[in-house]
Design a protein around this motif. Structure first.
Motif, PDB file in Angstrom:
ATOM      1  N   ARG A  54      40.024  34.217  45.598  1.00 54.30           N
ATOM      2  CA  ARG A  54      40.480  33.303  44.548  1.00 54.30           C
ATOM      3  C   ARG A  54      39.934  33.780  43.207  1.00 54.30           C
ATOM      4  NH1 ARG A  54      37.899  28.699  42.621  1.00 54.30           N
ATOM      5  NH2 ARG A  54      36.285  29.022  44.182  1.00 54.30           N
ATOM      6  N   VAL A  55      40.703  33.573  42.149  1.00 51.57           N
ATOM      7  CA  VAL A  55      40.291  33.901  40.778  1.00 51.57           C
ATOM      8  C   VAL A  55      40.381  32.629  39.952  1.00 51.57           C
ATOM      9  CG1 VAL A  55      40.773  35.288  38.735  1.00 51.57           C
ATOM     10  CG2 VAL A  55      41.128  36.260  41.003  1.00 51.57           C
ATOM     11  N   THR A  62      35.553  34.563  33.699  1.00 55.03           N
ATOM     12  CA  THR A  62      36.412  34.492  34.876  1.00 55.03           C
ATOM     13  C   THR A  62      35.523  34.665  36.100  1.00 55.03           C
ATOM     14  OG1 THR A  62      38.249  35.473  33.651  1.00 55.03           O
ATOM     15  CG2 THR A  62      38.424  35.488  36.043  1.00 55.03           C
ATOM     16  N   CYS A  63      35.731  33.811  37.096  1.00 52.85           N
ATOM     17  CA  CYS A  63      34.946  33.890  38.327  1.00 52.85           C
ATOM     18  C   CYS A  63      35.849  34.282  39.490  1.00 52.85           C
ATOM     19  CB  CYS A  63      34.257  32.561  38.618  1.00 52.85           C
ATOM     20  SG  CYS A  63      32.956  32.188  37.419  1.00 52.85           S
ATOM     21  N   PHE A  64      35.334  35.164  40.327  1.00 51.43           N
ATOM     22  CA  PHE A  64      36.054  35.687  41.478  1.00 51.43           C
ATOM     23  C   PHE A  64      35.343  35.244  42.747  1.00 51.43           C
ATOM     24  CE2 PHE A  64      36.495  38.571  37.948  1.00 51.43           C
ATOM     25  CZ  PHE A  64      37.836  38.892  37.932  1.00 51.43           C
ATOM     26  N   GLU A  65      36.076  34.648  43.674  1.00 52.81           N
ATOM     27  CA  GLU A  65      35.549  34.401  45.006  1.00 52.81           C
ATOM     28  C   GLU A  65      35.987  35.594  45.844  1.00 52.81           C
ATOM     29  OE1 GLU A  65      36.053  31.414  48.832  1.00 52.81           O
ATOM     30  OE2 GLU A  65      36.721  30.729  46.872  1.00 52.81           O
ATOM     31  N   VAL A  66      35.010  36.263  46.476  1.00 54.16           N
ATOM     32  CA  VAL A  66      35.274  37.520  47.163  1.00 54.16           C
ATOM     33  C   VAL A  66      34.733  37.460  48.589  1.00 54.16           C
ATOM     34  CG1 VAL A  66      34.902  40.025  47.093  1.00 54.16           C
ATOM     35  CG2 VAL A  66      35.098  38.742  44.958  1.00 54.16           C
ATOM     36  N   LEU A  67      35.528  37.937  49.537  1.00 51.62           N
ATOM     37  CA  LEU A  67      35.083  38.121  50.912  1.00 51.62           C
ATOM     38  C   LEU A  67      34.412  39.485  50.969  1.00 51.62           C
ATOM     39  CD1 LEU A  67      35.037  37.244  53.902  1.00 51.62           C
ATOM     40  CD2 LEU A  67      37.239  38.393  54.151  1.00 51.62           C
ATOM     41  N   ARG A  91      32.219  37.017  35.219  1.00 42.12           N
ATOM     42  CA  ARG A  91      32.068  37.967  34.114  1.00 42.12           C
ATOM     43  C   ARG A  91      32.729  37.385  32.878  1.00 42.12           C
ATOM     44  NH1 ARG A  91      33.530  42.803  31.455  1.00 42.12           N
ATOM     45  NH2 ARG A  91      31.786  44.241  31.379  1.00 42.12           N
ATOM     46  N   ALA A  92      32.129  37.641  31.730  1.00 37.91           N
ATOM     47  CA  ALA A  92      32.668  37.153  30.465  1.00 37.91           C
ATOM     48  C   ALA A  92      34.047  37.748  30.227  1.00 37.91           C
ATOM     49  CB  ALA A  92      31.724  37.526  29.315  1.00 37.91           C
ATOM     50  N   GLY A  93      34.930  36.941  29.643  1.00 41.41           N
ATOM     51  CA  GLY A  93      36.264  37.409  29.324  1.00 41.41           C
ATOM     52  C   GLY A  93      37.310  36.858  30.264  1.00 41.41           C
ATOM     53  N   PHE A  94      38.548  37.195  29.966  1.00 41.75           N
ATOM     54  CA  PHE A  94      39.681  36.719  30.751  1.00 41.75           C
ATOM     55  C   PHE A  94      40.217  37.839  31.624  1.00 41.75           C
ATOM     56  CE2 PHE A  94      44.343  36.241  31.167  1.00 41.75           C
ATOM     57  CZ  PHE A  94      44.363  35.065  31.904  1.00 41.75           C
ATOM     58  N   TYR A  95      40.316  37.580  32.908  1.00 41.22           N
ATOM     59  CA  TYR A  95      40.923  38.494  33.871  1.00 41.22           C
ATOM     60  C   TYR A  95      42.117  37.754  34.456  1.00 41.22           C
ATOM     61  CZ  TYR A  95      36.851  41.461  33.455  1.00 41.22           C
ATOM     62  OH  TYR A  95      35.870  42.288  32.962  1.00 41.22           O
ATOM     63  N   ASP A  96      43.295  38.284  34.256  1.00 46.45           N
ATOM     64  CA  ASP A  96      44.528  37.593  34.628  1.00 46.45           C
ATOM     65  C   ASP A  96      44.663  37.446  36.139  1.00 46.45           C
ATOM     66  OD1 ASP A  96      47.193  36.725  34.973  1.00 46.45           O
ATOM     67  OD2 ASP A  96      47.785  37.706  33.111  1.00 46.45           O
ATOM     68  N   PRO A  97      44.802  36.208  36.642  1.00 50.13           N
ATOM     69  CA  PRO A  97      44.961  35.997  38.084  1.00 50.13           C
ATOM     70  C   PRO A  97      46.246  36.580  38.652  1.00 50.13           C
ATOM     71  CG  PRO A  97      44.435  33.924  36.961  1.00 50.13           C
ATOM     72  CD  PRO A  97      44.692  34.951  35.909  1.00 50.13           C
ATOM     73  N   VAL A  99      47.150  39.635  37.969  1.00 49.01           N
ATOM     74  CA  VAL A  99      46.791  41.030  38.209  1.00 49.01           C
ATOM     75  C   VAL A  99      45.733  41.086  39.312  1.00 49.01           C
ATOM     76  CG1 VAL A  99      45.768  43.111  37.213  1.00 49.01           C
ATOM     77  CG2 VAL A  99      47.330  41.716  35.841  1.00 49.01           C
ATOM     78  N   PHE A 100      44.727  40.241  39.211  1.00 44.54           N
ATOM     79  CA  PHE A 100      43.651  40.167  40.190  1.00 44.54           C
ATOM     80  C   PHE A 100      44.051  39.148  41.250  1.00 44.54           C
ATOM     81  CE2 PHE A 100      41.825  42.027  36.497  1.00 44.54           C
ATOM     82  CZ  PHE A 100      40.815  42.857  36.948  1.00 44.54           C
ATOM     83  N   VAL A 101      45.043  39.502  42.060  1.00 46.69           N
ATOM     84  CA  VAL A 101      45.632  38.559  43.018  1.00 46.69           C
ATOM     85  C   VAL A 101      44.880  38.581  44.354  1.00 46.69           C
ATOM     86  CG1 VAL A 101      47.939  38.642  42.012  1.00 46.69           C
ATOM     87  CG2 VAL A 101      47.346  40.226  43.822  1.00 46.69           C
ATOM     88  N   ARG A 102      45.065  37.525  45.090  1.00 44.78           N
ATOM     89  CA  ARG A 102      44.481  37.383  46.424  1.00 44.78           C
ATOM     90  C   ARG A 102      44.846  38.593  47.287  1.00 44.78           C
ATOM     91  NH1 ARG A 102      42.844  33.031  49.801  1.00 44.78           N
ATOM     92  NH2 ARG A 102      43.214  33.552  51.998  1.00 44.78           N
ATOM     93  N   GLY A 103      43.844  39.139  47.979  1.00 41.93           N
ATOM     94  CA  GLY A 103      44.074  40.264  48.873  1.00 41.93           C
ATOM     95  C   GLY A 103      43.770  41.625  48.271  1.00 41.93           C
TER      96      GLY A 103
END
Length: 187
Positions: A54-55, A62-67, A91-97, A99-103
């Motif tokens: 999840r992003v 922007t926070c990332f939940e990572v397996l 991490r500081a800044g915007f990371y587009d969900p 682009v940074f999609v699940r999987g």
């Protein structure tokens, strides 16, 4: 003269194939997300990777939940079914969900800042938390389809010889690169 220069480009090419990308290179503490939570470690520099679950873009980060997954020699997550624990990397800044999609595979470097409670379904879960200073999104892996010869071997007869059956005896795999279907944006 040219024969002596031939190994140099080849060595550079092969060396470039097995190196960690510069933003995530360096020396880090060898601890997994699960070990970090169990021991309550904070302040350690880590390099963790895995698959995005999840992003969540926030106001300033922007926070990332990572397996979490084990990393290979390039610091890319290994495509295995074993988890090293989930973690949250912000991490500081915007990371587009989109682009940074699940999987997708991701490797982060940063400092362990503690842990964070959350839920995985109905299960109460404790995530390791990392203040990330570098995030590397890996290119999608190609889909590999193997093509096998399923008839009598033209050189050795039925069922025998180097061109028949499984394992290294068959012809080389045929690689077909197909992008995975992307989830549709929510309205």
């Amino acid at each position: 003269m040219y024969k002596s220069l031939l190994p140099l480009p080849l060595a550079l090419l092969l060396g470039a194939c097995a190196t960690t990308p510069q933003p995530i290179a360096g020396e880090f503490t060898a601890v997994t997300p699960a070990q970090s939570v169990a021991s309550g470690r904070t302040g350690e520099r880590v390099r963790w990777g895995g698959v995005i679950i999840r992003v969540e873009p926030r106001a300033d980060s922007t926070c990332f939940e990572v397996l979490g997954r084990e990393l290979d020699s390039q610091s890319r997550p290994r495509p295995r079914d074993r988890s090293e624990g989930r973690f949250i990397a912000c991490r500081a800044g915007f990371y587009d969900p989109e682009v940074f999609v699940r999987g997708r595979e991701l490797t982060v470097t940063g400092t362990v800042t503690g842990s964070e409670r959350g839920k995985v379904g109905e299960y109460e879960y404790t995530y390791a938390h990392v203040a990330a200073d570098a995030i590397h999104l890996w290119p999608k892996r190609p889909v590999v389809v193997e093509q096998r010869y399923w008839g009598p071997d033209p050189f050795w007869g039925p069922g025998w010889g180097p061109y028949w059956g499984h394992g290294w005896w068959g012809p080389p795999p045929v690689v077909i690169v197909k992008p995975r279907p992307q989830p549709q944006p929510k309205p």
